[in-house]
Design a protein around this motif. Structure first.
Motif, PDB file in Angstrom:
ATOM      1  N   VAL A  64       0.823  -1.211  -0.134  1.00 58.69           N
ATOM      2  CA  VAL A  64       0.069   0.055   0.038  1.00 58.69           C
ATOM      3  C   VAL A  64       0.796   1.378   0.171  1.00 58.69           C
ATOM      4  CG1 VAL A  64      -1.589   1.223   1.598  1.00 58.69           C
ATOM      5  CG2 VAL A  64      -1.907  -1.026   0.943  1.00 58.69           C
ATOM      6  N   GLN A  65       0.414   2.372  -0.892  1.00 52.75           N
ATOM      7  CA  GLN A  65       1.166   3.437  -1.221  1.00 52.75           C
ATOM      8  C   GLN A  65       0.694   4.669  -0.548  1.00 52.75           C
ATOM      9  OE1 GLN A  65       4.471   3.231  -2.410  1.00 52.75           O
ATOM     10  NE2 GLN A  65       3.779   0.863  -2.219  1.00 52.75           N
ATOM     11  N   ALA A  66       1.422   5.639  -0.270  1.00 56.63           N
ATOM     12  CA  ALA A  66       0.860   6.928  -0.032  1.00 56.63           C
ATOM     13  C   ALA A  66      -0.145   7.468  -0.923  1.00 56.63           C
ATOM     14  CB  ALA A  66       1.902   8.044   0.249  1.00 56.63           C
ATOM     15  N   GLY A  67      -1.243   8.001  -0.435  1.00 58.59           N
ATOM     16  CA  GLY A  67      -2.529   8.613  -1.077  1.00 58.59           C
ATOM     17  C   GLY A  67      -3.465   7.380  -1.588  1.00 58.59           C
ATOM     18  N   GLU A  68      -3.255   5.994  -1.120  1.00 60.94           N
ATOM     19  CA  GLU A  68      -4.089   5.135  -1.482  1.00 60.94           C
ATOM     20  C   GLU A  68      -5.269   5.064  -0.546  1.00 60.94           C
ATOM     21  OE1 GLU A  68      -2.269   1.879  -4.725  1.00 60.94           O
ATOM     22  OE2 GLU A  68      -1.642   1.586  -2.591  1.00 60.94           O
ATOM     23  N   ARG A  69      -6.457   3.894  -0.998  1.00 64.45           N
ATOM     24  CA  ARG A  69      -7.445   3.834  -0.215  1.00 64.45           C
ATOM     25  C   ARG A  69      -7.594   2.387   0.268  1.00 64.45           C
ATOM     26  NH1 ARG A  69     -12.157   6.710  -3.849  1.00 64.45           N
ATOM     27  NH2 ARG A  69     -11.783   8.711  -3.467  1.00 64.45           N
ATOM     28  N   ALA A  70      -7.505   2.131   1.263  1.00 61.24           N
ATOM     29  CA  ALA A  70      -7.087   0.686   2.015  1.00 61.24           C
ATOM     30  C   ALA A  70      -8.405   0.234   2.797  1.00 61.24           C
ATOM     31  CB  ALA A  70      -5.713   0.633   2.467  1.00 61.24           C
ATOM     32  N   LEU A  71      -8.712  -0.947   2.781  1.00 61.92           N
ATOM     33  CA  LEU A  71      -9.675  -1.330   3.675  1.00 61.92           C
ATOM     34  C   LEU A  71      -9.262  -2.811   4.193  1.00 61.92           C
ATOM     35  CD1 LEU A  71     -12.742  -1.513   4.413  1.00 61.92           C
ATOM     36  CD2 LEU A  71     -13.328  -3.065   2.477  1.00 61.92           C
ATOM     37  N   ASP A  72      -9.553  -3.145   5.733  1.00 63.23           N
ATOM     38  CA  ASP A  72      -9.348  -4.294   6.420  1.00 63.23           C
ATOM     39  C   ASP A  72     -10.698  -4.535   6.970  1.00 63.23           C
ATOM     40  OD1 ASP A  72      -7.824  -6.154   7.517  1.00 63.23           O
ATOM     41  OD2 ASP A  72      -8.091  -5.155   9.456  1.00 63.23           O
ATOM     42  N   ILE A  73     -11.010  -5.742   6.214  1.00 64.89           N
ATOM     43  CA  ILE A  73     -12.355  -6.584   6.616  1.00 64.89           C
ATOM     44  C   ILE A  73     -12.172  -7.497   7.776  1.00 64.89           C
ATOM     45  CG2 ILE A  73     -14.260  -7.942   5.639  1.00 64.89           C
ATOM     46  CD1 ILE A  73     -13.377  -7.017   2.789  1.00 64.89           C
ATOM     47  N   GLY A  74     -13.279  -7.230   8.592  1.00 63.14           N
ATOM     48  CA  GLY A  74     -13.040  -8.084   9.875  1.00 63.14           C
ATOM     49  C   GLY A  74     -11.757  -7.482  11.043  1.00 63.14           C
TER      50      GLY A  74
ATOM     51  N   CYS B 215      -8.237  -9.003   4.142  1.00 60.97           N
ATOM     52  CA  CYS B 215      -9.205  -9.814   5.126  1.00 60.97           C
ATOM     53  C   CYS B 215      -8.438 -11.050   5.678  1.00 60.97           C
ATOM     54  CB  CYS B 215     -10.332 -10.179   4.014  1.00 60.97           C
ATOM     55  SG  CYS B 215     -11.723 -11.085   4.914  1.00 60.97           S
ATOM     56  N   GLU B 216      -8.543 -11.022   6.940  1.00 60.05           N
ATOM     57  CA  GLU B 216      -7.678 -12.162   7.691  1.00 60.05           C
ATOM     58  C   GLU B 216      -8.658 -12.834   8.585  1.00 60.05           C
ATOM     59  OE1 GLU B 216      -4.912 -12.470  11.492  1.00 60.05           O
ATOM     60  OE2 GLU B 216      -4.298 -10.957   9.851  1.00 60.05           O
TER      61      GLU B 216
END
Length: 273
Positions: A52-62, A128-129
């Motif tokens: 993941v890089q600066a400025g990106e959108r990241a989602l952690d599910i659970g 997603c872990e």
């Protein structure tokens, strides 16, 4: 080591089935598990692979206790977006408190993997872990992940495969009965080996795979074994006497340093074309 009454209701390991009275117990278990070297290695590999890089959108599910969404927040910086989603409102509140205490910009929302509250193509990276093992409909969940992932975006799924679990010591017949009870009570026990196929079925392209035989220490494993053996007795798979002997054997092995408790976790990295 004293054993609790085997008829006592144990904790659920699904956050959507944990009430407020049990949330502290689940959080304590998750915190202990997060310190396992195997879990830490798998998580480091996951973040390196997702890149993941600066400025990106990241989602952690659970997102649970919120730690991995906070790791995303460090990577995306002030111009990016790091979000964690969890079906349990108490867990969301705890993650928010921990993020605030850490000065993190990660934010958390309540919601289901089956209906992610985000627009199509919103995220650059999704993680997603240990969620898929609890899913009754993993195909529907994967479709939702693909929906909110932008073209070229990356997804990394991590999950256990409970058919690979090893328990030592203990009477092999009792260990098998306890393991079968776990498999029966887990909606998707072989989730680890099916992650690749789930992603391919949604048209995602596989980039890499990894695995880790996570070695559980007694502190992290015994709550799980307590729940497994309780359910095995309740289901009639083992007797109360066999339960007591199994736990005595396990305790003796732990005291002597002669024990092995493990399950293999698998990770799959893919991207949307």
């Amino acid at each position: 080591m004293a054993h609790r009454d085997v008829t006592e209701k144990g904790p659920s390991f699904r956050s959507d089935q944990v009430d407020s009275g049990q949330i502290d117990m689940l959080v304590a278990i998750l915190d202990v598990q997060a310190r396992l070297p195997g879990i830490q290695r798998m998580r480091r590999w996951a973040h390196e692979a997702l890149a993941v890089q600066a400025g990106e959108r990241a989602l952690d599910i659970g997102s649970g206790t919120g730690s991995e969404a906070m790791a995303f927040a460090e990577r995306v910086g002030a111009d990016g977006e790091a979000v964690g989603i969890d079906p349990n409102s108490d867990m969301v509140a705890l993650a928010e408190r921990r993020a605030a205490e850490a000065g993190s910009t990660a934010r958390y929302v309540g919601g289901s993997i089956y209906a992610l509250p985000f627009p199509d193509g919103h995220f650059d990276a999704i993680r997603c872990e240990r969620v898929y093992q609890h899913l009754d409909d993993p195909a529907a969940a994967t479709a939702e992940i693909a929906r909110v992932l932008r073209p070229g975006g990356r997804v990394l799924l991590i999950d256990s495969d409970w058919y690979t679990s090893i328990t030592h010591p203990g009477d092999p017949a009792v260990v098998r009965a306890v393991s079968e009870t776990l498999l029966t009570n887990t909606p998707n026990p072989g989730s680890g080996r099916r992650l690749r196929g789930q992603l391919v079925a949604e048209g995602l392209e596989i980039d890499d795979m990894g695995s880790e035989a996570v070695i559980w220490d007694p502190e992290s494993a015994l709550p799980l074994y307590g729940e497994m053996t309780r359910r095995a007795v309740a289901a009639g798979a083992i007797t109360a006497a066999q339960h007591d002997q199994f736990r005595a054997d396990l305790d003796a092995g732990i005291a002597a340093g002669d024990y092995h408790l493990s399950v293999t976790m698998f990770a799959v990295l893919a991207h949307r074309r």
